[in-house]
Design an enzyme around this catalytic site. Structure first.
Site, PDB file in Angstrom:
ATOM      1  N   ASP A   1     -10.343   1.581  -3.671  1.00 12.07           N
ATOM      2  CA  ASP A   1     -10.789   1.180  -2.343  1.00 12.07           C
ATOM      3  C   ASP A   1     -12.302   0.998  -2.292  1.00 12.07           C
ATOM      4  O   ASP A   1     -12.828   0.485  -1.302  1.00 12.07           O
ATOM      5  CB  ASP A   1     -10.364   2.214  -1.296  1.00 12.07           C
TER       6      ASP A   1
ATOM      7  N   ASP B   1       0.829  -1.204   0.000  1.00 12.75           N
ATOM      8  CA  ASP B   1       0.000   0.000   0.000  1.00 12.75           C
ATOM      9  C   ASP B   1       0.865   1.257   0.000  1.00 12.75           C
ATOM     10  O   ASP B   1       2.059   1.217   0.303  1.00 12.75           O
ATOM     11  CB  ASP B   1      -0.929  -0.020   1.220  1.00 12.75           C
TER      12      ASP B   1
END
Length: 729
Positions: free
Chosen positions: A533, A460
């Site tokens: 997301d 990430d």
């Protein structure tokens, strides 16, 4: 001399004059064989008469136009010395070499015709080498290397500052509409169109990554070009730092399309003998957007980094448990995941240091003794017993100020030297070039991969790199306080490459708050991206469509979420959620312990269907029907490269304009073959207004199906059906 490069259905015709970089005479459809006289005549046919107040020939623009040629629009080369000299590159000679050699990105066995041109500016002590490579897929890749030539009077001259290198190719006459993408976090890669007017259309990212609003492809064609029709040309920058792409449409001659790295002031300063190489600007074209995408898909599938084995269906724990890491809950989740056919279990954020929320612990890459008193082994062992691989979440480039790492090494935090580099999500950016930082990450990650047999890392990267510079003198920057994005990006690449070299089977997902870092540079080192997301299937229909315009489906993470989407609070049926996730690298991000038996059985059936279709989905050609008259309706699919089979979704995202709608085509089928058409999975129970072919399969020629097509069911908003086409002769 005029050269003709041909590959992958693409022709590239180049003039190679002695006073400039190559001039592109044609970029697009394969012209077939051209003899020597035809090639020479191509140059004469393209040249124009000078105007009464012109200083140059408008169609003799090279791939790097600059002011010394009389080009008065934005130059592709911007350099200067710290003392203000060498502000205008002016080569005294240019030498060209034609080669056909192995592509360094693709590896051995893939020959790519290329032209290497060396331009020397003796007055300013600068040389620039350009490379034009035509790949087997028909992609054109261009980059340039600038060198501050040592010796002579340069010993008394200051360093050479590289401000910009932006290679560009000409657009064909008639291109008057631009397509690119925009968006934001949880709403990435939405297609948008603009008129191509006079001036410059410029898209930039200043955040140290392409960003959630990245253009991704900047493309142009005649107004109205679609997925299946209309010639379109586009550019993408294969770079994971700050980016620039543009279309220049000046009054002086032809429109140009190009891309380059966006460098901060003073970010690259070359001492005598040092060089800077720009990222690859990647150019594609096609008759329709599908064909443009097929070239990038084929190129990415040829890279050594591309996964060779079937993409394991995974479960990610984030939206199931967030930071609540309780072993009993995660054990049960793993067991239910195995029951529905999951092949890889990924533990997300919250397993390390003091990381019980997003305010602390980031950077402390040691298993938390509080959350995991026995380490991760109990969970990892159970995951492996259930026949699944184990994956783990990291965010190596970021750091919480409230962490043991930050307390030990405050000098490892990037800043502008005056308190800048603002926090985002309670985190700052770790300087990968600070002495010891890169080694710390490499050893910490490697130790965990070895100890727990980690097969997959979700990598990430949540914070943009804004106002970031080196706080200390580093081996790369060589100075205090210099802008850091360029060095940081190269250090990231070295770290990913080193991990892959050490762990040959390790797979890495590029995630940047979802889809903030998706580009062909990171894809030389990653096996998957997290498109967004948001796993709201309604929004994912558009997000995935935009992402797969660049990447093939097997590289795009597509998950089944909970019935109520966590990011949008939209409620959606399981069939629509799972049917939307089926198309990419499928996964699940849902607390299965809260699902009833019927829902888990239905999920298992779609996962089984995905596994059955996986060889087709992850090797075929993506196709989209042109349905400009009704954006609520989607007909998209994947067709086998040999035309032997296909699978489509017919989806409705809102109320259709016509009710019922007219028959619509299934794109991409071989017109010379006959296909059996049937449902690939049962339709949802509430669908009652359905055409006869859904109950009694039909067999029709591809020519009919790709033109007239099928009558459509009257779908409810946010519902879909899956259709299979199988060649019968």
């Amino acid at each position: 001399m005029t050269l003709h490069l041909r590959s992958g259905g693409t022709s590239l015709v180049l003039d190679t004059p002695s006073d400039r970089f190559p001039v592109v005479r044609h970029w697009g459809a394969d012209l077939g064989p051209l003899d020597g006289s035809a090639l020479q005549d191509a140059g004469r046919a393209s040249a124009t008469t000078l105007g009464s107040n012109s200083a140059w020939i408008c169609n003799d623009l090279p791939i790097l136009p600059h002011a010394s040629l009389g080009w008065s629009a934005r130059p592709a080369i911007a350099l200067h010395r710290v003392d203000g000299t060498a502000f205008s590159f002016h080569p005294t000679r240019v030498e060209h070499e034609w080669r056909a050699e192995d592509s360094p990105a693709v590896g051995e066995g893939s020959s790519a015709p290329m032209v290497v041109s060396t331009a020397v500016d003796e007055s300013h002590g600068v040389s620039i080498v350009s490379e034009i490579r035509l790949e087997e897929s028909g992609l054109v890749r261009v980059r340039a290397t600038v060198t501050n030539e040592p010796g002579g009077r340069l010993e008394l001259i200051s360093g050479l500052v590289v401000d910009e290198i932006t290679p560009a190719l000409p657009l064909p006459q008639g291109a008057d509409e631009i397509l690119d993408m925009s968006g934001h976090h949880i709403n990435e890669r939405r297609l948008q169109r603009h008129r191509l007017t006079a001036g410059t259309h410029l898209r930039e990212s200043w955040e140290g990554r392409p960003g959630h609003d990245a253009a991704t492809w900047l493309a142009a064609g005649r107004a109205g070009f679609g997925w299946r029709a209309g010639t379109v040309h586009g550019v993408h920058l294969a770079w994971s730092g700050s980016t620039r792409c543009l279309i220049m449409n000046p009054s002086q001659g032809r429109a140009l399309i190009g891309a380059g790295e966006l460098l901060a002031p003073g970010e690259v300063i070359l001492a005598p003998g040092e060089s800077y190489t720009s990222p690859w600007a990647v150019f594609s074209w096609g008759e329709g957007l599908d064909a443009l995408a097929h070239r990038s898909h084929a190129f990415l599938r040829s890279l050594p980094s591309h996964p060779e084995r079937p993409r394991p269906v995974l479960l990610n724990t984030w939206e199931a448990v967030y930071f609540d890491h309780r072993l009993d809950k995660l054990m049960r989740l793993a067991e239910l995941a195995a029951d529905v056919g999951i092949e890889r279990f990924v533990l997300d954020d919250g397993w390390f240091g003091s990381r019980r929320d997003d305010t602390s612990g980031l950077g402390d890459w040691q298993v938390s003794a509080d959350a995991w008193p026995e380490g991760l082994s109990p969970l990892v062992d159970r995951v492996h017993e259930l026949g699944m691989e184990f994956g783990l979440w990291f965010e190596p480039e970021m750091i919480n100020v409230n962490s043991e790492l930050a307390r030990a090494h405050p000098d490892w935090i990037l800043s502008d030297g005056a308190g800048g580099a603002p926090e985002h999500r309670n985190q700052r950016v770790l300087d990968l070039c600070a002495p010891g930082a890169w080694d710390y990450l490499y050893e910490s990650i490697s130790a965990l991969v070895e100890r727990y047999s980690i097969a997959y890392i979700k990598w990430d990267h949540n914070s943009p790199l804004v106002a970031v510079g080196h706080e200390v003198t580093s081996p790369v920057a060589g100075r205090r306080g210099g802008a850091a994005v360029h060095d940081q990006t190269l250090a990231l690449y070295r770290l990913l490459d080193a991990l892959h070299e050490r762990f040959g089977d390790l797979e890495i997902e590029s995630c940047a708050g979802g889809g903030g870092r998706i580009d062909m540079g990171i894809m030389e080192r990653a096996q998957r991206v997290w498109a967004s997301d948001s796993i709201d299937a309604h929004d994912r229909q558009d997000i995935q469509r935009g992402t797969m315009l660049l990447l093939p489906p097997e590289l795009v993470g597509t998950h089944v979420g909970a019935g109520r989407a966590h990011t949008t609070l939209r409620d959606l049926d399981l069939d629509f959620r799972a049917g939307t996730a089926l198309w990419g690298h499928m996964g699940v991000e849902w607390d299965l312990t809260s699902a009833d038996d019927g829902a888990r059985e239905r999920l298992a059936s779609v996962i089984a269907l995905h596994k059955e279709l996986r060889p087709l989905l992850h090797s075929g050609l993506t196709v989209h029907a042109d349905l400009a008259d009704d954006d609520a309706l989607r007909i998209e699919g994947v067709v086998a490269a040999d035309g032997s089979e296909a699978v489509y979704e017919i989806a409705c995202l809102g109320q259709t304009i016509a009710w019922p709608t007219a028959p619509r085509p299934l794109p991409g089928l071989d017109p010379g073959r006959r296909y059996r058409i049937e449902l690939a999975a049962p339709s949802y129970p509430e669908l009652t207004l359905r055409p006869k072919w859904m109950d009694e399969p039909v067999t029709l020629p591809g020519s009919y199906l790709s033109t007239t097509g099928l009558a459509l069911p009257i779908l409810h908003p946010d519902h879909l059906v899956l259709v299979r086409a199988t060649a019968v002769d």
